[in-house]
Design an enzyme around this catalytic site. Structure first.
Site, mmCIF file in Angstrom:
data_model
loop_
_atom_site.group_PDB
_atom_site.id
_atom_site.type_symbol
_atom_site.label_atom_id
_atom_site.label_comp_id
_atom_site.label_asym_id
_atom_site.label_seq_id
_atom_site.Cartn_x
_atom_site.Cartn_y
_atom_site.Cartn_z
ATOM 1 N N CYS A 70 0.835 -1.203 0.000
ATOM 2 C CA CYS A 70 0.000 0.000 0.000
ATOM 3 C C CYS A 70 0.867 1.249 0.000
ATOM 4 O O CYS A 70 1.800 1.371 0.794
ATOM 5 C CB CYS A 70 -0.890 -0.008 1.248
ATOM 6 S SG CYS A 70 -2.008 1.405 1.326
ATOM 7 N N LEU A 102 -5.102 -13.939 2.096
ATOM 8 C CA LEU A 102 -6.035 -13.074 2.826
ATOM 9 C C LEU A 102 -6.155 -11.688 2.190
ATOM 10 O O LEU A 102 -5.222 -11.226 1.565
ATOM 11 C CB LEU A 102 -5.543 -12.938 4.262
ATOM 12 C CG LEU A 102 -5.404 -14.275 4.994
ATOM 13 C CD1 LEU A 102 -4.718 -14.061 6.328
ATOM 14 C CD2 LEU A 102 -6.768 -14.924 5.180
HETATM 15 S S1 MYA Z 1 -2.009 -6.622 -4.014
HETATM 16 C C1 MYA Z 1 -2.738 -5.177 -3.315
HETATM 17 C C2 MYA Z 1 -2.056 -3.956 -3.829
HETATM 18 N N1 MYA Z 1 -2.518 -2.760 -3.154
HETATM 19 C C3 MYA Z 1 -3.473 -1.947 -3.605
HETATM 20 O O1 MYA Z 1 -4.028 -2.164 -4.666
HETATM 21 C C4 MYA Z 1 -3.821 -0.787 -2.702
HETATM 22 C C5 MYA Z 1 -4.109 0.486 -3.445
HETATM 23 N N2 MYA Z 1 -3.023 0.812 -4.355
HETATM 24 C C6 MYA Z 1 -1.796 1.243 -3.963
HETATM 25 O O2 MYA Z 1 -1.495 1.370 -2.788
HETATM 26 C C7 MYA Z 1 -0.792 1.533 -5.070
HETATM 27 O O3 MYA Z 1 -1.492 1.748 -6.273
HETATM 28 C C8 MYA Z 1 0.226 0.383 -5.262
HETATM 29 C C9 MYA Z 1 1.117 0.705 -6.469
HETATM 30 C C10 MYA Z 1 1.115 0.294 -4.023
HETATM 31 C C11 MYA Z 1 -0.449 -0.951 -5.527
HETATM 32 N N3 MYA Z 1 1.394 -5.658 -7.280
HETATM 33 O O4 MYA Z 1 4.769 3.045 -7.223
HETATM 34 P P1 MYA Z 1 4.196 2.965 -8.579
HETATM 35 C C12 MYA Z 1 3.430 -2.092 -10.380
HETATM 36 C C13 MYA Z 1 2.605 -5.611 -7.894
HETATM 37 O O5 MYA Z 1 4.465 4.133 -9.476
HETATM 38 P P2 MYA Z 1 1.559 3.094 -7.399
HETATM 39 C C14 MYA Z 1 -0.734 -6.997 -2.922
HETATM 40 O O6 MYA Z 1 -0.634 -6.467 -1.857
HETATM 41 C C15 MYA Z 1 3.032 -1.505 -11.704
HETATM 42 O O7 MYA Z 1 2.689 -2.542 -12.617
HETATM 43 N N4 MYA Z 1 3.006 -4.602 -8.693
HETATM 44 O O8 MYA Z 1 2.615 2.677 -8.543
HETATM 45 C C16 MYA Z 1 0.300 -8.012 -3.403
HETATM 46 C C17 MYA Z 1 4.283 -0.746 -12.076
HETATM 47 O O9 MYA Z 1 5.289 -1.642 -12.528
HETATM 48 P P3 MYA Z 1 5.537 -1.807 -14.125
HETATM 49 C C18 MYA Z 1 2.155 -3.589 -8.860
HETATM 50 O O10 MYA Z 1 0.211 2.987 -8.000
HETATM 51 C C19 MYA Z 1 1.564 -7.265 -3.794
HETATM 52 C C20 MYA Z 1 4.753 -0.203 -10.736
HETATM 53 O O11 MYA Z 1 4.128 -1.062 -9.728
HETATM 54 C C21 MYA Z 1 0.891 -3.561 -8.256
HETATM 55 O O12 MYA Z 1 1.943 4.348 -6.744
HETATM 56 C C22 MYA Z 1 2.587 -8.128 -4.444
HETATM 57 C C23 MYA Z 1 4.273 1.209 -10.518
HETATM 58 O O13 MYA Z 1 4.731 1.632 -9.268
HETATM 59 C C24 MYA Z 1 0.530 -4.657 -7.453
HETATM 60 N N5 MYA Z 1 -0.664 -4.736 -6.841
HETATM 61 O O14 MYA Z 1 1.715 1.927 -6.306
HETATM 62 C C25 MYA Z 1 3.843 -7.367 -4.803
HETATM 63 N N6 MYA Z 1 0.269 -2.425 -8.602
HETATM 64 O O15 MYA Z 1 6.005 -0.470 -14.632
HETATM 65 C C26 MYA Z 1 4.836 -8.208 -5.570
HETATM 66 C C27 MYA Z 1 1.111 -1.768 -9.410
HETATM 67 O O16 MYA Z 1 6.580 -2.879 -14.286
HETATM 68 C C28 MYA Z 1 5.565 -9.158 -4.687
HETATM 69 N N7 MYA Z 1 2.248 -2.461 -9.573
HETATM 70 O O17 MYA Z 1 4.209 -2.204 -14.710
HETATM 71 C C29 MYA Z 1 6.611 -9.936 -5.470
HETATM 72 C C30 MYA Z 1 7.352 -10.944 -4.603
HETATM 73 C C31 MYA Z 1 8.392 -10.262 -3.717
HETATM 74 C C32 MYA Z 1 9.109 -11.216 -2.782
HETATM 75 C C33 MYA Z 1 10.088 -12.142 -3.513
HETATM 76 C C34 MYA Z 1 10.831 -13.038 -2.533
HETATM 77 C C35 MYA Z 1 11.711 -13.990 -3.200
HETATM 78 O O1 JJ1 Z 2 -16.913 -6.570 -4.405
HETATM 79 C C1 JJ1 Z 2 -16.762 -6.487 -5.603
HETATM 80 N N1 JJ1 Z 2 -17.733 -6.113 -6.424
HETATM 81 C C2 JJ1 Z 2 -19.082 -5.917 -5.968
HETATM 82 C C3 JJ1 Z 2 -19.417 -4.464 -5.797
HETATM 83 C C4 JJ1 Z 2 -19.402 -3.705 -7.075
HETATM 84 C C5 JJ1 Z 2 -19.597 -2.238 -6.858
HETATM 85 C C6 JJ1 Z 2 -19.329 -1.498 -8.127
HETATM 86 N N2 JJ1 Z 2 -18.005 -1.665 -8.618
HETATM 87 C C7 JJ1 Z 2 -20.020 -6.642 -6.938
HETATM 88 N N3 JJ1 Z 2 -21.291 -6.699 -6.577
HETATM 89 C C8 JJ1 Z 2 -22.288 -7.430 -7.306
HETATM 90 C C9 JJ1 Z 2 -22.894 -8.442 -6.343
HETATM 91 C C10 JJ1 Z 2 -24.145 -9.102 -6.882
HETATM 92 C C11 JJ1 Z 2 -24.875 -9.769 -5.718
HETATM 93 C C12 JJ1 Z 2 -26.112 -10.466 -6.196
HETATM 94 C C13 JJ1 Z 2 -25.788 -11.449 -7.299
HETATM 95 C C14 JJ1 Z 2 -25.024 -10.803 -8.439
HETATM 96 C C15 JJ1 Z 2 -23.785 -10.113 -7.947
HETATM 97 O O2 JJ1 Z 2 -19.598 -7.186 -7.950
HETATM 98 C C16 JJ1 Z 2 -15.428 -6.844 -6.250
HETATM 99 C C17 JJ1 Z 2 -15.307 -8.324 -6.487
HETATM 100 O O3 JJ1 Z 2 -16.303 -8.746 -7.316
HETATM 101 N N4 JJ1 Z 2 -14.365 -6.423 -5.363
HETATM 102 C C18 JJ1 Z 2 -13.409 -5.600 -5.755
HETATM 103 O O4 JJ1 Z 2 -13.374 -5.127 -6.878
HETATM 104 C C19 JJ1 Z 2 -12.352 -5.327 -4.737
HETATM 105 C C20 JJ1 Z 2 -10.993 -5.573 -5.298
HETATM 106 C C21 JJ1 Z 2 -10.753 -6.972 -5.806
HETATM 107 C C22 JJ1 Z 2 -9.296 -7.201 -6.142
HETATM 108 C C23 JJ1 Z 2 -8.555 -7.529 -4.882
HETATM 109 C C24 JJ1 Z 2 -7.094 -7.410 -4.882
HETATM 110 C C25 JJ1 Z 2 -6.644 -7.947 -3.571
HETATM 111 C C26 JJ1 Z 2 -5.246 -7.812 -3.211
HETATM 112 C C27 JJ1 Z 2 -4.703 -9.083 -2.726
HETATM 113 O O5 JJ1 Z 2 -3.807 -9.053 -1.741
#
Ligand code: MYA
Ligand code: JJ1
Length: 388
Positions: free
Chosen positions: A139, A388
């Protein structure tokens, strides 16, 4: 297109059709002494911190960062609101490393502005057991987005994982990155349809009235399967045997021992709920179902601020039909006042989703491995993993 991910040992889009590339690690481990000993550089205003999640204050700061800046749906109507107790549980499994709970603070004010975590896990990929990190809770504060902070955080968690002699990781994301091992669909089962419609989570179906909708989703007051009860500590050995045997059929699944099951599956109030079926005759444990609690904040609604969601976790049916077991899970969740029951189409979930009146959501979840190539993309039902 992916300036960062192109440099990483992950499956690349250009290699997807290449049948010659072998399954397994993409690059070999290096001696620990060759792992970079100092943290990666952050922009000058910021500093790395290790977050002690047992500290009430630190945990509250992480909670506040995530509750205001973590994952939202595509229309920014809902935002995941993991509780403090949940975060502590998620980050303190057997053998966890405190150094893998990584924060970024503003040097001057000490404000927490970014976070990423790893936890250790043994994963089975086909017949191989691989030590991995599960990476989650990445995040970056909304005001610091698009400044390439995420790649630095990912490199830093990678470095700290390498220092523990672990070279692979598993993670999920709602966005498509190079390259998913499988892509799953979220499904939703309404428990409190009136509230779900009021807050815009779902809509009144075509030719449906509110009263027909309430009737459609009505459930019995209590579970119907004889011997269905809350899981207890004494069930850990039997549940571990049941779950280990079940998970063997999937291509990728966690390798869980009794300590893991005690941590991950044993009920924890407002965090994880688990139920077993104990045969009334033999007292054997024949079935397991479980779900975790992950509320979402409802953004900008005048009267409702929290959507209480249950997420299907690990379920095993050896005697009770899976549809009946999962209907009892819905009933148990309804009793606990959840508004909606969510599930992915992983494991055998497809076999009950339609029957139990789940509908497809608008969200997808892509699963990834770091530094481990899988030859063919999996179908969701070949995956035995819920993160999770
Ligand atoms: S998934 C949940 C991710 N969190 C969110 O979606 C929360 C809301 N969003 C944010 O906080 C930001 O938008 C985040 C990106 C932090 C996601 N996984 O810094 P930037 C790449 C991997 O300018 P921001 C979870 O938690 C993107 O393609 N990469 O972007 C699992 C681009 O790279 P490239 C991601 O938007 C995480 C670069 O980042 C993701 O400010 C697993 C841009 O960076 C994403 N979800 O920040 C992480 N989103 O140019 C990987 C964007 O190449 C772990 N990007 O396309 C890998 C294993 C590591 C361990 C290895 C051990 C050996
Ligand atoms: O919750 C989600 N969608 C809901 C709400 C949509 C609101 C408008 N965008 C949805 N609702 C429809 C339910 C309906 C119930 C009656 C029967 C028919 C369907 O679809 C979605 C998942 O579907 N959630 C998200 O988009 C949250 C993010 C998901 C990506 C998660 C990444 C996780 C990171 C991992 O570490």
């Amino acid at each position: 297109r992916h300036k960062f991910w192109e440099t990483q040992p992950v499956g690349q889009f250009k290699d997807l059709h290449d049948a010659n590339l072998p399954e397994g690690p993409i690059e070999p481990p290096t001696p620990i002494s060759e792992v970079k000993q100092e943290p990666y550089n952050l922009p000058n205003l910021y500093e790395w911190v290790t977050c002690d999640m047992s500290s009430e204050d630190t945990c509250a700061e992480v909670y506040n960062l995530l509750s205001n800046n973590y994952v939202e749906d595509d229309e920014n109507m809902f935002r995941f609101n993991y509780s403090k107790e949940f975060l502590r549980w998620a980050l303190h499994p057997p053998g966890y490393y405190k150094t893998w709970h990584i924060g970024v603070r503003v040097k001057s004010s000490k404000k927490l502005v970014a976070f990423i975590t790893g936890i250790p896990a043994r994963m089975r990929v086909r017949s191989e057991i691989v030590s991995m990190a599960e990476v989650n809770f990445l995040c970056v504060h909304k005001k610091l987005r698009s400044k390439r902070l995420a790649p630095v955080m990912i490199k830093e968690v990678t470095r700290r994982v390498h220092l523990e002699n672990i070279w692979q990781a598993a993670y999920t994301a709602g966005v498509v990155l190079p390259t998913p091992i499988t892509s799953c669909q979220y499904w939703h089962r309404s428990l409190n349809p009136k509230k779900l419609i009021d807050v815009g989570f779902s809509r009144l179906g075509p030719r449906m009235t509110m009263s027909r909708t309430l009737k459609l989703y009505k459930l019995p007051d209590s579970p119907v399967t004889p011997g269905f009860r809350k899981m207890e500590l004494r069930d850990v050995p039997a549940v571990t045997r049941l779950l280990r045997a079940y998970l063997l059929q999937f291509v990728v699944a966690p390798d869980l021992d009794e300590l893991d099951v005690e941590h991950w599956i044993l009920p924890k109030e407002d965090v994880v709920d688990s139920f077993v079926v104990e045969s009334p005759e033999s007292h054997e444990i024949t079935d397991l179902c479980s779900f975790y609690t992950l509320p979402s904040s409802i953004l900008g609604h005048p009267t409702h601020s929290i959507l209480k969601a249950a997420y299907s976790y690990y379920n095993v049916a050896t005697k009770t039909p899976l549809v009946q077991l999962m209907n009892d899970a819905l009933i148990a969740a309804k009793q606990k006042d959840f508004d909606v029951f969510n599930a992915l189409d992983v494991m055998h979930n497809e076999t009950f989703l339609k029957e139990l009146k789940y509908g497809p959501g608008d969200g997808k979840l892509h699963y990834y491995l770091y530094n481990y190539r899988i030859k063919n993309i999996l179908r969701p039902w070949e995956l035995g993993l819920v993160l999770l």
